[in-house]
Design a protein around this motif. Structure first.
Motif, PDB file in Angstrom:
ATOM      1  N   PHE A 185       0.782  -1.239   0.047  1.00 33.71           N
ATOM      2  CA  PHE A 185      -0.129   0.043   0.021  1.00 33.71           C
ATOM      3  C   PHE A 185       0.928   1.346  -0.216  1.00 33.71           C
ATOM      4  O   PHE A 185       0.622   2.359  -0.558  1.00 33.71           O
ATOM      5  CB  PHE A 185      -0.843  -0.134   1.221  1.00 33.71           C
ATOM      6  CG  PHE A 185      -1.911   1.054   1.171  1.00 33.71           C
ATOM      7  CD1 PHE A 185      -2.505   1.367  -0.021  1.00 33.71           C
ATOM      8  CD2 PHE A 185      -2.684   1.390   2.317  1.00 33.71           C
ATOM      9  CE1 PHE A 185      -3.348   2.436  -0.178  1.00 33.71           C
ATOM     10  CE2 PHE A 185      -3.855   2.434   2.187  1.00 33.71           C
ATOM     11  CZ  PHE A 185      -4.270   2.760   1.016  1.00 33.71           C
ATOM     12  N   ALA A 186       1.919   1.219   0.777  1.00 32.93           N
ATOM     13  CA  ALA A 186       2.865   2.336   0.914  1.00 32.93           C
ATOM     14  C   ALA A 186       3.377   2.690  -0.424  1.00 32.93           C
ATOM     15  O   ALA A 186       3.626   3.791  -1.023  1.00 32.93           O
ATOM     16  CB  ALA A 186       4.150   2.043   1.847  1.00 32.93           C
ATOM     17  N   GLU A 187       3.636   1.492  -1.390  1.00 37.84           N
ATOM     18  CA  GLU A 187       4.314   1.759  -2.541  1.00 37.84           C
ATOM     19  C   GLU A 187       3.392   2.720  -3.366  1.00 37.84           C
ATOM     20  O   GLU A 187       3.690   3.422  -4.300  1.00 37.84           O
ATOM     21  CB  GLU A 187       4.709   0.243  -3.262  1.00 37.84           C
ATOM     22  CG  GLU A 187       5.746   0.739  -4.420  1.00 37.84           C
ATOM     23  CD  GLU A 187       7.138   1.102  -4.024  1.00 37.84           C
ATOM     24  OE1 GLU A 187       7.696   1.809  -4.975  1.00 37.84           O
ATOM     25  OE2 GLU A 187       7.417   1.029  -2.882  1.00 37.84           O
ATOM     26  N   HIS A 188       2.176   2.261  -3.396  1.00 34.41           N
ATOM     27  CA  HIS A 188       1.061   2.851  -4.170  1.00 34.41           C
ATOM     28  C   HIS A 188       0.914   4.095  -3.774  1.00 34.41           C
ATOM     29  O   HIS A 188       0.903   5.233  -4.637  1.00 34.41           O
ATOM     30  CB  HIS A 188      -0.280   2.166  -4.147  1.00 34.41           C
ATOM     31  CG  HIS A 188      -1.195   2.652  -4.934  1.00 34.41           C
ATOM     32  ND1 HIS A 188      -1.306   2.330  -6.377  1.00 34.41           N
ATOM     33  CD2 HIS A 188      -2.062   3.779  -4.606  1.00 34.41           C
ATOM     34  CE1 HIS A 188      -2.449   3.289  -6.666  1.00 34.41           C
ATOM     35  NE2 HIS A 188      -3.210   3.945  -5.941  1.00 34.41           N
ATOM     36  N   LEU A 189       0.849   4.518  -2.473  1.00 36.74           N
ATOM     37  CA  LEU A 189       0.922   5.829  -2.061  1.00 36.74           C
ATOM     38  C   LEU A 189       1.980   6.600  -2.323  1.00 36.74           C
ATOM     39  O   LEU A 189       1.919   8.049  -2.350  1.00 36.74           O
ATOM     40  CB  LEU A 189       0.561   5.896  -0.504  1.00 36.74           C
ATOM     41  CG  LEU A 189      -0.777   5.116   0.106  1.00 36.74           C
ATOM     42  CD1 LEU A 189      -0.871   5.166   1.616  1.00 36.74           C
ATOM     43  CD2 LEU A 189      -1.959   5.834  -0.566  1.00 36.74           C
ATOM     44  N   LYS A 190       2.974   6.177  -2.387  1.00 35.77           N
ATOM     45  CA  LYS A 190       4.255   7.098  -2.780  1.00 35.77           C
ATOM     46  C   LYS A 190       4.317   7.287  -4.427  1.00 35.77           C
ATOM     47  O   LYS A 190       4.921   8.277  -4.937  1.00 35.77           O
ATOM     48  CB  LYS A 190       5.433   6.219  -2.505  1.00 35.77           C
ATOM     49  CG  LYS A 190       5.836   6.105  -1.294  1.00 35.77           C
ATOM     50  CD  LYS A 190       7.213   5.121  -0.903  1.00 35.77           C
ATOM     51  CE  LYS A 190       7.343   4.935   0.598  1.00 35.77           C
ATOM     52  NZ  LYS A 190       8.310   4.164   0.932  1.00 35.77           N
ATOM     53  N   GLY A 191       3.554   6.208  -5.079  1.00 30.02           N
ATOM     54  CA  GLY A 191       3.609   6.573  -6.654  1.00 30.02           C
ATOM     55  C   GLY A 191       2.219   7.373  -7.034  1.00 30.02           C
ATOM     56  O   GLY A 191       2.077   8.459  -7.117  1.00 30.02           O
ATOM     57  N   LYS A 192       1.380   6.658  -7.737  1.00 30.59           N
ATOM     58  CA  LYS A 192       0.146   7.078  -8.232  1.00 30.59           C
ATOM     59  C   LYS A 192      -0.685   7.859  -7.318  1.00 30.59           C
ATOM     60  O   LYS A 192      -1.522   8.667  -7.464  1.00 30.59           O
ATOM     61  CB  LYS A 192      -0.480   5.940  -8.798  1.00 30.59           C
ATOM     62  CG  LYS A 192      -1.917   6.649  -9.797  1.00 30.59           C
ATOM     63  CD  LYS A 192      -2.182   5.573 -10.828  1.00 30.59           C
ATOM     64  CE  LYS A 192      -3.284   6.044 -11.682  1.00 30.59           C
ATOM     65  NZ  LYS A 192      -4.000   5.160 -12.488  1.00 30.59           N
ATOM     66  N   GLY A 193      -0.474   7.394  -5.816  1.00 36.41           N
ATOM     67  CA  GLY A 193      -1.373   7.852  -4.785  1.00 36.41           C
ATOM     68  C   GLY A 193      -0.664   8.965  -4.012  1.00 36.41           C
ATOM     69  O   GLY A 193      -1.316   9.450  -2.903  1.00 36.41           O
ATOM     70  N   THR A 194       0.207   9.598  -4.565  1.00 41.80           N
ATOM     71  CA  THR A 194       0.949  10.638  -3.776  1.00 41.80           C
ATOM     72  C   THR A 194       0.182  11.787  -3.536  1.00 41.80           C
ATOM     73  O   THR A 194      -0.722  12.103  -4.020  1.00 41.80           O
ATOM     74  CB  THR A 194       2.153  11.202  -4.699  1.00 41.80           C
ATOM     75  OG1 THR A 194       3.071  11.795  -3.898  1.00 41.80           O
ATOM     76  CG2 THR A 194       1.939  11.884  -5.949  1.00 41.80           C
ATOM     77  N   ALA A 259      -8.436  10.665  -5.720  1.00 46.39           N
ATOM     78  CA  ALA A 259      -9.577   9.782  -5.804  1.00 46.39           C
ATOM     79  C   ALA A 259      -9.576   8.978  -4.479  1.00 46.39           C
ATOM     80  O   ALA A 259     -10.575   8.687  -3.741  1.00 46.39           O
ATOM     81  CB  ALA A 259      -9.521   8.668  -6.819  1.00 46.39           C
ATOM     82  N   ILE A 260      -8.234   9.068  -3.972  1.00 48.32           N
ATOM     83  CA  ILE A 260      -8.024   8.420  -2.511  1.00 48.32           C
ATOM     84  C   ILE A 260      -8.696   9.187  -1.423  1.00 48.32           C
ATOM     85  O   ILE A 260      -9.317   8.946  -0.663  1.00 48.32           O
ATOM     86  CB  ILE A 260      -6.559   7.767  -2.199  1.00 48.32           C
ATOM     87  CG1 ILE A 260      -6.150   7.000  -3.061  1.00 48.32           C
ATOM     88  CG2 ILE A 260      -6.346   7.673  -0.787  1.00 48.32           C
ATOM     89  CD1 ILE A 260      -4.431   6.781  -3.035  1.00 48.32           C
ATOM     90  N   LEU A 261      -8.255  10.676  -1.689  1.00 52.52           N
ATOM     91  CA  LEU A 261      -8.899  11.454  -0.496  1.00 52.52           C
ATOM     92  C   LEU A 261     -10.497  11.461  -0.662  1.00 52.52           C
ATOM     93  O   LEU A 261     -11.106  11.573   0.443  1.00 52.52           O
ATOM     94  CB  LEU A 261      -8.401  12.747  -0.924  1.00 52.52           C
ATOM     95  CG  LEU A 261      -8.826  14.249  -0.152  1.00 52.52           C
ATOM     96  CD1 LEU A 261      -8.596  13.687   1.368  1.00 52.52           C
ATOM     97  CD2 LEU A 261      -8.300  15.261  -0.541  1.00 52.52           C
ATOM     98  N   LEU A 262     -11.035  11.476  -1.819  1.00 47.66           N
ATOM     99  CA  LEU A 262     -12.434  11.263  -2.115  1.00 47.66           C
ATOM    100  C   LEU A 262     -13.035  10.189  -1.452  1.00 47.66           C
ATOM    101  O   LEU A 262     -13.966  10.117  -0.533  1.00 47.66           O
ATOM    102  CB  LEU A 262     -12.829  11.415  -3.540  1.00 47.66           C
ATOM    103  CG  LEU A 262     -14.374  11.423  -3.620  1.00 47.66           C
ATOM    104  CD1 LEU A 262     -15.281  12.665  -3.127  1.00 47.66           C
ATOM    105  CD2 LEU A 262     -14.394  11.349  -5.292  1.00 47.66           C
ATOM    106  N   ALA A 263     -12.474   9.048  -1.474  1.00 47.34           N
ATOM    107  CA  ALA A 263     -12.974   7.825  -1.049  1.00 47.34           C
ATOM    108  C   ALA A 263     -12.851   8.010   0.647  1.00 47.34           C
ATOM    109  O   ALA A 263     -13.750   7.403   1.476  1.00 47.34           O
ATOM    110  CB  ALA A 263     -11.942   6.458  -1.432  1.00 47.34           C
ATOM    111  N   CYS A 264     -11.698   8.259   1.179  1.00 46.73           N
ATOM    112  CA  CYS A 264     -11.621   8.564   2.531  1.00 46.73           C
ATOM    113  C   CYS A 264     -12.497   9.635   3.071  1.00 46.73           C
ATOM    114  O   CYS A 264     -13.071   9.288   4.182  1.00 46.73           O
ATOM    115  CB  CYS A 264     -10.307   9.037   3.090  1.00 46.73           C
ATOM    116  SG  CYS A 264      -8.860   8.148   2.638  1.00 46.73           S
TER     117      CYS A 264
END
Length: 300
Positions: A185-194, A259-264
């Motif tokens: 999950f951390a890897e995704h957050l550092k990349g596309k989910g930055t 998109a992650i922020l919206l989901a949260c």
């Protein structure tokens, strides 16, 4: 309780409130112990004296504020701006219950927030404090109780909801926790989910109150934070648990930071006991591992 030593009795009371939660009928009085408004060892007479002293101190602060208000208006631009921000935020508050009954006194709320801003140099006013203090006003009867409970809450939670003190540290530790417990999950957050994690600061600024379905749920979580159980800075484990609720969707849909922020932000109407239990499971997982020193110092 009477069979325990004084020290163990205090610990047992605090742990009981953490494990079982507080019944609404005792919440108002119990919060005065949890925050430090009253000492756990105090007698009823001592508590009456403490309450009288806190009332007099509050009245003295109000009198001081009335005297220096013209000076603040003339010499401190930040004061005028902050007063306007407080008035604007309070105006937006919905102050009625479903039946149309008035829940809060907005004038008194504004006065308490201004006094807190002037007197508490560590915690300058920030958007969201008006919603937090409203919950204290709903809990207790008198203005001095509302004021002091808010001050003690900030102290007891190590100002973790204050932007220029605790919020940045919370976000950094949340990142560290994700890196340690969930590398994928951390890897995704550092990349596309930055940028997603840093955008979650409202969770901490508001102590998660917008995520719950009722005020009772908000108070329930805040009570846990006040006990310091099962660890310090439990709020970061709560944030981690919230992120885990959207983790599957984030990875499956390869979401961007926005998109992650919206989901949260769509995590609402939650049950406090379920979220607390989830965060406790994270803590149980954490203590079974060889935890890096920064996380040890923060949690353990």
């Amino acid at each position: 309780m009477t069979t325990l030593s004084p020290e163990n009795s205090i610990s047992a009371r605090r742990s009981a409130s953490f494990i079982l939660g507080l019944h609404p009928l005792v919440r108002t009085e119990a919060w005065k112990f949890l925050t430090g408004y009253y000492s756990w060892q105090s007698s009823q007479d001592e508590r009456l004296t403490v309450d009288s002293t806190r009332r007099k101190n509050y009245e003295a602060l109000c009198q001081m504020y009335e005297k220096i208000q013209p000076l603040l208006e003339n010499l401190h631009r930040n004061f005028i701006e902050t007063r306007n921000n407080i008035a604007y935020d309070i105006q937006k508050l919905y102050d009625k219950d479903p039946l149309g009954n008035i829940l809060i006194d907005k004038k008194k709320l504004e006065k308490i927030l201004l006094l807190s801003y002037v007197c508490n140099t560590q915690a300058e006013y920030q958007q969201g404090f008006h919603e937090m203090v409203m919950l204290f006003q709903l809990m207790v009867e008198h203005d001095h109780e509302t004021f002091w409970l808010f001050q003690f809450f900030l102290q007891k939670t190590e100002h973790s909801c204050v932007i220029n003190i605790g919020v940045g540290k919370n976000l950094d530790m949340l990142n560290n926790l994700i890196n340690f417990l969930d590398p994928m999950f951390a890897e995704h957050l550092k990349g596309k989910g930055t940028g997603a994690v840093q955008s979650l600061f409202p969770w901490f600024c508001l102590c998660f109150q917008r995520a719950f379905k009722s005020f009772d749920d908000v108070w329930r979580l805040w009570e846990v934070l006040l006990t310091g159980k099962p660890c310090r800075n439990f709020q970061v484990l709560v944030a981690y648990s919230l992120l885990q609720m959207v983790r599957g969707q984030v990875l499956q849909e390869s979401m961007t930071g926005d998109a992650i922020l919206l989901a949260c932000n769509n995590l609402i109407d939650l049950d406090a006991d379920e979220l607390i239990s989830a965060a406790c499971l994270v803590y149980a997982e954490l203590i079974q591992k060889d935890v890096p020193q920064p996380l040890q110092d923060f949690f353990l």
